[in-house]
Design an enzyme around this catalytic site. Structure first.
Site, PDB file in Angstrom:
ATOM      1  N   LYS A 196     -12.348   0.790 -17.346  1.00 14.70           N
ATOM      2  CA  LYS A 196     -13.204   1.416 -17.213  1.00 14.70           C
ATOM      3  C   LYS A 196     -13.995   1.442 -18.326  1.00 14.70           C
ATOM      4  CE  LYS A 196     -13.243   4.946 -13.644  1.00 14.70           C
ATOM      5  NZ  LYS A 196     -12.610   4.631 -12.240  1.00 14.70           N
TER       6      LYS A 196
HETATM    7  P1  NAD Z   1     -19.257   9.672  -6.597  1.00 19.06           P
HETATM    8  O1  NAD Z   1     -20.461  10.059  -7.229  1.00 19.06           O
HETATM    9  O2  NAD Z   1     -20.057   9.451  -4.850  1.00 19.06           O
HETATM   10  O3  NAD Z   1     -19.532  11.251  -5.670  1.00 19.06           O
HETATM   11  C1  NAD Z   1     -18.875  12.413  -6.466  1.00 19.06           C
HETATM   12  C2  NAD Z   1     -19.162  14.331  -5.854  1.00 19.06           C
HETATM   13  O4  NAD Z   1     -18.721  14.556  -7.081  1.00 19.06           O
HETATM   14  C3  NAD Z   1     -20.773  14.080  -4.818  1.00 19.06           C
HETATM   15  O5  NAD Z   1     -20.670  14.980  -4.385  1.00 19.06           O
HETATM   16  C4  NAD Z   1     -20.815  15.431  -6.124  1.00 19.06           C
HETATM   17  O6  NAD Z   1     -22.147  15.987  -6.167  1.00 19.06           O
HETATM   18  C5  NAD Z   1     -19.383  15.505  -7.045  1.00 19.06           C
HETATM   19  N1  NAD Z   1     -20.130  16.375  -7.859  1.00 19.06           N
HETATM   20  C6  NAD Z   1     -20.208  16.261  -8.962  1.00 19.06           C
HETATM   21  N2  NAD Z   1     -19.802  17.261 -10.166  1.00 19.06           N
HETATM   22  C7  NAD Z   1     -19.378  19.024  -9.879  1.00 19.06           C
HETATM   23  C8  NAD Z   1     -19.105  19.374 -10.174  1.00 19.06           C
HETATM   24  N3  NAD Z   1     -19.021  19.756 -11.208  1.00 19.06           N
HETATM   25  N4  NAD Z   1     -18.601  20.202  -8.612  1.00 19.06           N
HETATM   26  C9  NAD Z   1     -18.217  20.169  -7.713  1.00 19.06           C
HETATM   27  N5  NAD Z   1     -18.299  19.004  -6.999  1.00 19.06           N
HETATM   28  C10 NAD Z   1     -19.309  17.439  -8.377  1.00 19.06           C
HETATM   29  O7  NAD Z   1     -17.744   9.751  -6.636  1.00 19.06           O
HETATM   30  P2  NAD Z   1     -16.828   8.626  -5.652  1.00 19.06           P
HETATM   31  O8  NAD Z   1     -17.028   7.190  -5.747  1.00 19.06           O
HETATM   32  O9  NAD Z   1     -16.732   9.694  -4.456  1.00 19.06           O
HETATM   33  O10 NAD Z   1     -15.703   9.582  -6.667  1.00 19.06           O
HETATM   34  C11 NAD Z   1     -15.041  10.974  -7.300  1.00 19.06           C
HETATM   35  C12 NAD Z   1     -14.096  11.120  -7.892  1.00 19.06           C
HETATM   36  O11 NAD Z   1     -13.616   9.526  -7.436  1.00 19.06           O
HETATM   37  C13 NAD Z   1     -14.072  10.395  -8.699  1.00 19.06           C
HETATM   38  O12 NAD Z   1     -13.355  10.866  -9.712  1.00 19.06           O
HETATM   39  C14 NAD Z   1     -13.560   9.192  -9.268  1.00 19.06           C
HETATM   40  O13 NAD Z   1     -13.110   8.558 -10.075  1.00 19.06           O
HETATM   41  C15 NAD Z   1     -12.776   9.047  -7.969  1.00 19.06           C
HETATM   42  N6  NAD Z   1     -11.774   7.632  -7.336  1.00 19.06           N
HETATM   43  C16 NAD Z   1     -13.895   6.589  -6.871  1.00 19.06           C
HETATM   44  C17 NAD Z   1     -13.157   5.825  -6.271  1.00 19.06           C
HETATM   45  C18 NAD Z   1     -13.787   4.830  -4.636  1.00 19.06           C
HETATM   46  O14 NAD Z   1     -13.891   3.649  -4.817  1.00 19.06           O
HETATM   47  N7  NAD Z   1     -15.341   5.303  -5.435  1.00 19.06           N
HETATM   48  C19 NAD Z   1     -11.553   5.335  -6.551  1.00 19.06           C
HETATM   49  C20 NAD Z   1     -10.771   5.812  -6.627  1.00 19.06           C
HETATM   50  C21 NAD Z   1     -11.252   6.899  -7.479  1.00 19.06           C
END
Ligand code: NAD
Length: 418
Positions: free
Chosen positions: A107
């Site tokens: 990461k």
């Molecule tokens: P992203 O940046 O596209 O979206 C994140 C979302 O969370 C946004 O809507 C943001 O406004 C919201 N957010 C941030 N802080 C917040 C808070 N305090 N309360 C409520 N909402 C909040 O990110 P993503 O890629 O969708 O990732 C989201 C989660 O999924 C993370 O934990 C990431 O590690 C995990 N994840 C992502 C992927 C991927 O393929 N993108 C894969 C596995 C896991």
């Protein structure tokens, strides 16, 4: 390993220790399974648009190198620390092993607020970070992907910077890049689509008719929005969503297509018509069938775990549930937990497909990608549920046991070096 010491790293270690006790892993093997193999911290001086210079901190942690290159996302968020990145790298290791991918976990992150940076500033930070990482990454060493706060454009800049250094185009250095640059069809949707698929399987397992269920989703970025859409396609009514700026609730269901348009225009779900405002705290304890934390870690904690009112807790985010909350959930068998290492594995699975396609310069149709994704998820889901039922283990312990055991076996066969 004090350099990693943060609440979230302690949480990842606590989970590991619990599984190691369950698997009776000897003390002599625990250290090299648990501690990250290597990490790099970099200072990134960058010109701001106003002419000033600011130094940002960047990190990359490679957890283990036993099964192949390391793989994991790159996160842009003001609270990113080395310890957070190390915890996320460890979870990536167990996730890749659980789903049978030939990777160790990694990461990376930069402590910055992408919402407060211009596109030009984001590009300069990303290119500078990549430059500092050149000797630490590579298609057979460590492959990055998008995570919180990063996207296809960020991956394109990384690929370009790395390729310029190598003197040839190297698409396999990152996954989650635009399709036009060697990205995979279906990668952007992969995590949310996988979450939707597994929730559907979970409703079968506990005997719920998915078309009659309701869901609340925390976070409406890549993962949250695609999960919501994918659930809606199964007939689920999405009654609430929140993001970093606010949230909306409508007991009759939100129109996701209109919500998407609102988000495109306002960069937040807050203020969407035909819905009441709702806070994150309220969303997490809302009566619903399916609760999907899809934002940050440590959202479900000792204070709210007893108040959650769902039948399925689908951990789309990484580490959304603290160990204290987990203990409370274990005493609440009415809640079926899809643990993060399984629930959000769709992203790294299709990243793996993208890497394979890039290495072969031979690209697949979206149907092939989705079909292969669901097959891998189905295999992992069945193994976890079977182990959980057979040994009467909570789903998280079952999932982590499968992943950790595979890494342990690989390390035993290879010896001390990797
Ligand atoms: P992203 O940046 O596209 O979206 C994140 C979302 O969370 C946004 O809507 C943001 O406004 C919201 N957010 C941030 N802080 C917040 C808070 N305090 N309360 C409520 N909402 C909040 O990110 P993503 O890629 O969708 O990732 C989201 C989660 O999924 C993370 O934990 C990431 O590690 C995990 N994840 C992502 C992927 C991927 O393929 N993108 C894969 C596995 C896991």
């Amino acid at each position: 390993m004090e350099i990693y010491d943060t609440a979230i790293y302690r949480m990842a270690c606590q989970q590991f220790d619990q599984v190691a006790d369950h698997l009776q892993i000897p003390e002599s093997e625990r250290g090299r399974l648990k501690y990250p193999k290597r990490s790099l911290t970099v200072a990134l001086p960058v010109h701001r648009d106003d002419g000033s210079t600011e130094v940002f901190a960047g990190y990359r942690v490679q957890h283990h190198l036993t099964l192949g290159p390391t793989k994991g996302g790159l996160r842009y968020h003001p609270d990113v620390t080395l310890g957070e990145v190390a915890a996320l790298a460890m979870w990536m290791s167990w996730k890749c092993a659980l789903t049978g991918l030939p990777y160790g976990g990694a990461k990376g992150g930069i402590a910055c607020d992408p919402g407060k940076l211009s596109m030009n500033e984001l590009e300069r930070i990303t290119r500078r970070y990549t430059q500092e990482m050149i000797s630490f990454i590579g298609p057979q060493v460590d492959v990055m992907a998008p995570d919180l706060g990063t996207n296809e454009q960020v991956m394109a800049w990384i690929m370009d910077t790395y390729s310029v250094h190598m003197g040839c185009t190297v698409p396999s250095i990152v996954t989650g890049k635009p399709v036009g640059l060697g990205g995979s069809l279906g990668r952007r949707e992969a995590t949310g689509r996988g979450v939707g698929y597994l929730i559907n399987r979970a409703t079968d397992t506990i005997g719920l008719d998915i078309s009659k269920t309701t869901a609340a989703v925390q976070g409406f970025g890549n993962v949250g929005s695609v999960t919501a859409l994918s659930l809606a396609r199964y007939g689920v009514k999405i009654i609430a969503v929140t993001d970093a700026f606010g949230g909306v609730f409508n007991p009759n269901g939100l129109n996701l297509w209109d919500l998407d348009k609102h988000v495109a225009a306002h960069k937040t779900v807050a203020g969407f018509g035909e819905a009441e405002p709702i806070t994150n705290e309220q969303l997490l304890v809302l009566p619903c069938d399916i609760l999907v934390p899809a934002a940050l870690e440590r959202q479900i904690n000792e204070a709210n775990a007893g108040k959650i009112q769902c039948r399925i807790l689908a951990e789309a985010a990484n580490g959304p549930t603290t160990p204290e909350a987990d203990r409370i959930l274990t005493e609440r068998p009415e809640i079926f937990v899809l643990p993060d290492v399984l629930c959000n594995a769709g992203g790294v699975i299709v990243s793996y497909f993208e890497w394979v396609q890039d290495l072969q310069s031979f690209f697949w149709s979206e149907t092939e990608v989705v079909d292969k994704l669901f097959r891998i998820l189905e295999g992992a889901y069945t193994q976890v549920v079977t182990l959980s039922k057979k040994q009467k283990l909570p789903m998280r312990l079952a999932a982590l046991s499968l992943g950790i055991k595979r890494v342990q076996e690989a390390k035993r066969m290879r010896g001390l070096f990797p």
